[in-house]
Design a protein around this motif. Structure first.
Motif, PDB file in Angstrom:
ATOM      1  N   ARG A  30      63.653  23.441 -62.992  1.00 21.69           N
ATOM      2  CA  ARG A  30      65.165  23.109 -62.557  1.00 21.69           C
ATOM      3  C   ARG A  30      64.856  21.540 -61.912  1.00 21.69           C
ATOM      4  O   ARG A  30      64.123  21.425 -61.087  1.00 21.69           O
ATOM      5  CB  ARG A  30      65.541  24.258 -61.552  1.00 21.69           C
ATOM      6  N   VAL A  31      65.681  20.609 -62.234  1.00 24.87           N
ATOM      7  CA  VAL A  31      65.512  19.284 -61.508  1.00 24.87           C
ATOM      8  C   VAL A  31      66.668  18.948 -61.003  1.00 24.87           C
ATOM      9  O   VAL A  31      68.125  19.090 -61.384  1.00 24.87           O
ATOM     10  CB  VAL A  31      65.370  18.438 -62.712  1.00 24.87           C
ATOM     11  N   GLY A  32      66.834  18.425 -59.655  1.00 27.44           N
ATOM     12  CA  GLY A  32      67.724  18.031 -58.825  1.00 27.44           C
ATOM     13  C   GLY A  32      67.953  16.401 -58.897  1.00 27.44           C
ATOM     14  O   GLY A  32      66.699  15.881 -58.522  1.00 27.44           O
ATOM     15  N   LEU A  33      68.698  15.922 -59.427  1.00 31.08           N
ATOM     16  CA  LEU A  33      68.962  14.490 -59.395  1.00 31.08           C
ATOM     17  C   LEU A  33      69.948  13.956 -58.250  1.00 31.08           C
ATOM     18  O   LEU A  33      70.929  14.195 -58.242  1.00 31.08           O
ATOM     19  CB  LEU A  33      69.646  13.934 -60.627  1.00 31.08           C
ATOM     20  N   LYS A  84      70.848  19.559 -62.231  1.00 37.03           N
ATOM     21  CA  LYS A  84      72.077  19.499 -61.308  1.00 37.03           C
ATOM     22  C   LYS A  84      72.155  18.036 -60.436  1.00 37.03           C
ATOM     23  O   LYS A  84      70.901  17.667 -59.933  1.00 37.03           O
ATOM     24  CB  LYS A  84      71.972  20.541 -60.065  1.00 37.03           C
ATOM     25  N   ALA A  85      72.985  17.075 -60.921  1.00 39.00           N
ATOM     26  CA  ALA A  85      73.225  16.007 -60.432  1.00 39.00           C
ATOM     27  C   ALA A  85      74.242  16.043 -59.399  1.00 39.00           C
ATOM     28  O   ALA A  85      75.116  16.206 -59.378  1.00 39.00           O
ATOM     29  CB  ALA A  85      73.531  14.952 -61.842  1.00 39.00           C
ATOM     30  N   VAL A  86      73.779  15.148 -58.262  1.00 37.96           N
ATOM     31  CA  VAL A  86      74.708  15.219 -57.161  1.00 37.96           C
ATOM     32  C   VAL A  86      74.608  13.661 -56.469  1.00 37.96           C
ATOM     33  O   VAL A  86      73.771  12.776 -56.769  1.00 37.96           O
ATOM     34  CB  VAL A  86      74.144  15.955 -55.979  1.00 37.96           C
ATOM     35  N   GLY A  87      75.660  13.289 -56.087  1.00 36.83           N
ATOM     36  CA  GLY A  87      75.784  11.716 -55.248  1.00 36.83           C
ATOM     37  C   GLY A  87      76.530  11.720 -53.976  1.00 36.83           C
ATOM     38  O   GLY A  87      77.134  13.109 -53.539  1.00 36.83           O
ATOM     39  N   MET A  88      76.791  10.550 -53.556  1.00 33.20           N
ATOM     40  CA  MET A  88      77.446  10.553 -52.373  1.00 33.20           C
ATOM     41  C   MET A  88      78.918  10.070 -52.471  1.00 33.20           C
ATOM     42  O   MET A  88      79.483   9.559 -53.703  1.00 33.20           O
ATOM     43  CB  MET A  88      76.796   9.475 -51.402  1.00 33.20           C
ATOM     44  N   GLN A  89      79.646  10.177 -51.480  1.00 33.06           N
ATOM     45  CA  GLN A  89      81.071   9.680 -51.361  1.00 33.06           C
ATOM     46  C   GLN A  89      81.186   8.315 -51.431  1.00 33.06           C
ATOM     47  O   GLN A  89      82.121   7.665 -52.052  1.00 33.06           O
ATOM     48  CB  GLN A  89      81.907  10.351 -50.457  1.00 33.06           C
ATOM     49  N   PHE A 143      74.795   8.298 -45.733  1.00 28.24           N
ATOM     50  CA  PHE A 143      73.304   8.807 -45.860  1.00 28.24           C
ATOM     51  C   PHE A 143      72.970  10.228 -45.645  1.00 28.24           C
ATOM     52  O   PHE A 143      72.338  10.826 -45.981  1.00 28.24           O
ATOM     53  CB  PHE A 143      72.763   8.098 -44.965  1.00 28.24           C
ATOM     54  N   ASP A 144      73.881  11.024 -44.780  1.00 29.19           N
ATOM     55  CA  ASP A 144      73.760  12.512 -44.322  1.00 29.19           C
ATOM     56  C   ASP A 144      73.704  12.940 -45.487  1.00 29.19           C
ATOM     57  O   ASP A 144      73.349  14.317 -45.817  1.00 29.19           O
ATOM     58  CB  ASP A 144      74.833  12.779 -43.452  1.00 29.19           C
ATOM     59  N   ALA A 145      74.774  12.722 -46.318  1.00 34.66           N
ATOM     60  CA  ALA A 145      74.937  13.539 -47.887  1.00 34.66           C
ATOM     61  C   ALA A 145      73.881  13.542 -48.576  1.00 34.66           C
ATOM     62  O   ALA A 145      73.430  14.925 -49.133  1.00 34.66           O
ATOM     63  CB  ALA A 145      76.115  13.013 -48.769  1.00 34.66           C
ATOM     64  N   GLN A 146      72.986  12.726 -48.709  1.00 30.93           N
ATOM     65  CA  GLN A 146      71.758  12.501 -49.530  1.00 30.93           C
ATOM     66  C   GLN A 146      70.703  13.542 -48.726  1.00 30.93           C
ATOM     67  O   GLN A 146      70.147  14.377 -49.415  1.00 30.93           O
ATOM     68  CB  GLN A 146      71.187  11.185 -49.483  1.00 30.93           C
ATOM     69  N   THR A 147      70.683  13.320 -47.659  1.00 26.67           N
ATOM     70  CA  THR A 147      69.562  14.373 -46.741  1.00 26.67           C
ATOM     71  C   THR A 147      69.999  15.805 -47.245  1.00 26.67           C
ATOM     72  O   THR A 147      69.301  16.636 -47.279  1.00 26.67           O
ATOM     73  CB  THR A 147      69.652  13.896 -45.230  1.00 26.67           C
ATOM     74  N   ALA A 148      71.366  15.985 -47.011  1.00 24.23           N
ATOM     75  CA  ALA A 148      71.770  17.515 -47.311  1.00 24.23           C
ATOM     76  C   ALA A 148      71.140  17.922 -48.644  1.00 24.23           C
ATOM     77  O   ALA A 148      71.122  18.983 -48.839  1.00 24.23           O
ATOM     78  CB  ALA A 148      73.369  17.475 -46.896  1.00 24.23           C
ATOM     79  N   ALA A 149      71.557  17.030 -49.586  1.00 20.07           N
ATOM     80  CA  ALA A 149      71.528  17.221 -51.007  1.00 20.07           C
ATOM     81  C   ALA A 149      69.812  17.733 -51.069  1.00 20.07           C
ATOM     82  O   ALA A 149      69.564  18.760 -51.860  1.00 20.07           O
ATOM     83  CB  ALA A 149      71.911  16.101 -52.135  1.00 20.07           C
ATOM     84  N   VAL A 150      69.114  16.861 -50.833  1.00 17.73           N
ATOM     85  CA  VAL A 150      67.387  17.264 -50.703  1.00 17.73           C
ATOM     86  C   VAL A 150      67.359  18.680 -50.187  1.00 17.73           C
ATOM     87  O   VAL A 150      66.507  19.241 -50.484  1.00 17.73           O
ATOM     88  CB  VAL A 150      66.725  16.258 -50.130  1.00 17.73           C
ATOM     89  N   GLU A 151      68.022  18.841 -48.802  1.00 18.42           N
ATOM     90  CA  GLU A 151      67.643  20.032 -48.254  1.00 18.42           C
ATOM     91  C   GLU A 151      68.233  21.181 -49.098  1.00 18.42           C
ATOM     92  O   GLU A 151      67.474  22.396 -48.954  1.00 18.42           O
ATOM     93  CB  GLU A 151      68.735  20.106 -46.859  1.00 18.42           C
ATOM     94  N   ASN A 152      69.384  20.935 -49.614  1.00 25.62           N
ATOM     95  CA  ASN A 152      69.821  22.027 -50.437  1.00 25.62           C
ATOM     96  C   ASN A 152      68.864  22.603 -51.892  1.00 25.62           C
ATOM     97  O   ASN A 152      68.530  23.465 -52.175  1.00 25.62           O
ATOM     98  CB  ASN A 152      71.168  21.745 -51.168  1.00 25.62           C
ATOM     99  N   PHE A 153      68.421  21.401 -52.263  1.00 30.18           N
ATOM    100  CA  PHE A 153      67.420  21.681 -53.275  1.00 30.18           C
ATOM    101  C   PHE A 153      66.130  22.280 -52.989  1.00 30.18           C
ATOM    102  O   PHE A 153      65.427  23.188 -53.676  1.00 30.18           O
ATOM    103  CB  PHE A 153      66.960  20.522 -54.054  1.00 30.18           C
ATOM    104  N   ILE A 154      65.653  21.937 -51.732  1.00 33.79           N
ATOM    105  CA  ILE A 154      64.710  22.525 -51.173  1.00 33.79           C
ATOM    106  C   ILE A 154      64.751  24.046 -50.752  1.00 33.79           C
ATOM    107  O   ILE A 154      64.142  25.135 -51.221  1.00 33.79           O
ATOM    108  CB  ILE A 154      64.073  21.926 -49.905  1.00 33.79           C
TER     109      ILE A 154
END
Length: 313
Positions: A31-34, A64-69, A74-85
């Motif tokens: 599973r790859v998180g982008l 699964k690809a995610v991005g910011m609004q 920057f917080d959205a990117q941190t949250a995305a990484v945390e979710n993938f972890i």
């Protein structure tokens, strides 16, 4: 009755035996998180499409690809990484919005046993060293690309011309490198840089920023812009000021929205860094690195190309 039941049980067991390898194969797909920057930016929309097409073509991983609004979320990117972890993804492929701020989340992902590939925007070397990380970068030479565009502007304007630089996010390495590349071109072409200011990669902000600069410096002859989303905003400001054709603009990214402006002569040139292929390549490197249990190191350079009206596709 017993014989019939036994035969059914045997048939069911045989069917399950046939299905088990298939189920295992599906479960074994990495599973790859982008993690990208603003999906309001056409460059990252194209990147998403390219990555999803690559997932379909390969068929041996789940994406699964995610991005910011916005470019500064920057917080959205941190949250995305945390979710993938938390979800225990196998690979995370990330284009950091801030080269220093994203080092800590990346370090956490690596500590959790996740393979991480840094692409498009390099993480800050000093911050990585402090965190004890030695991570590869998959991406273009942003400084060289910006100089290519800047050289084209210098050639069109000639020595002594007054120009402006519109910068990207101050915390992003690619913004820093592109500004340096523009400055290299200005120095080599003997151009006068009368102003250099960030517009955080955003179209409307670039429009407002350049409008103010143009008011202060009405004799500007050229603009070097760190991405095409901002170049679109600058071109609109030039149109509104009634200076279409009098101020030459160069950008970076070769997004679809910039191509009509190049055809119309409102933008002189841009730099294609082949975003959709870059994400796909980074995913491939991540999967291979995890499979081979060999960390990817160094700088894996991806191609760049100057785009003008002559070679516009």
């Amino acid at each position: 009755m017993t014989i019939r039941f036994t035969r059914r049980a045997a048939a069911l067991a045989a069917a399950l035996a046939l299905l088990t390898p298939l189920a295992q194969a599906q479960a074994a797909k990495p599973r790859v998180g982008l993690v990208m920057k603003s999906l309001a930016n056409e460059f990252f929309k194209n990147m998403t499409e390219g990555a999803l097409a690559h997932e379909k073509k390969r068929g041996d991983f789940e994406l699964k690809a995610v991005g910011m609004q916005s470019e500064t979320d920057f917080d959205a990117q941190t949250a995305a990484v945390e979710n993938f972890i938390t979800q225990k993804y196998d690979v995370i492929v990330i284009a950091p919005a801030d080269s220093r701020a994203m080092v800590a989340p990346v370090a956490k992902a690596l500590k959790a046993g996740i393979t991480v590939v840094n692409f498009d925007v390099a993480l800050d070397p000093a911050a990585m060293k402090k965190a004890g990380l030695d991570l590869a970068f998959v991406g273009p030479d942003n400084r060289a690309g910006a100089k290519m565009a800047g050289d084209e502007l210098a050639k069109a304007l000639g020595p002594g011309a007054k120009i402006v630089i519109i910068e990207g996010n101050p915390g992003a390495d690619n913004a820093t490198q592109r500004k340096l590349g523009f400055e290299d071109a200005a120095k080599a072409g003997k151009l006068q840089v009368v102003a250099s200011q960030t517009a955080h990669w955003e179209t409307e902000e670039a429009n407002a920023v350049f409008t103010n600069i143009l008011t202060a410096h009405p004799d500007i002859q050229g603009v070097m812009v760190a991405n095409d989303s901002m170049a679109v905003g600058v071109a609109k400001a030039i149109d509104a000021a009634g200076k279409t054709g009098k101020i030459k603009v160069v950008g970076f990214d070769n997004i679809p929205a910039i191509r009509p402006l190049i055809k119309q002569g409102k933008v002189l040139a841009t730099v294609d860094q082949f975003g959709s292929e870059m994400a796909a390549n980074a995913i491939d490197y991540g999967i291979k690195s995890r499979k081979d249990k060999q960390p990817l190191k160094g700088w894996v350079k991806t191609p760049i190309e100057l785009v003008t009206a002559k070679n516009l596709k």
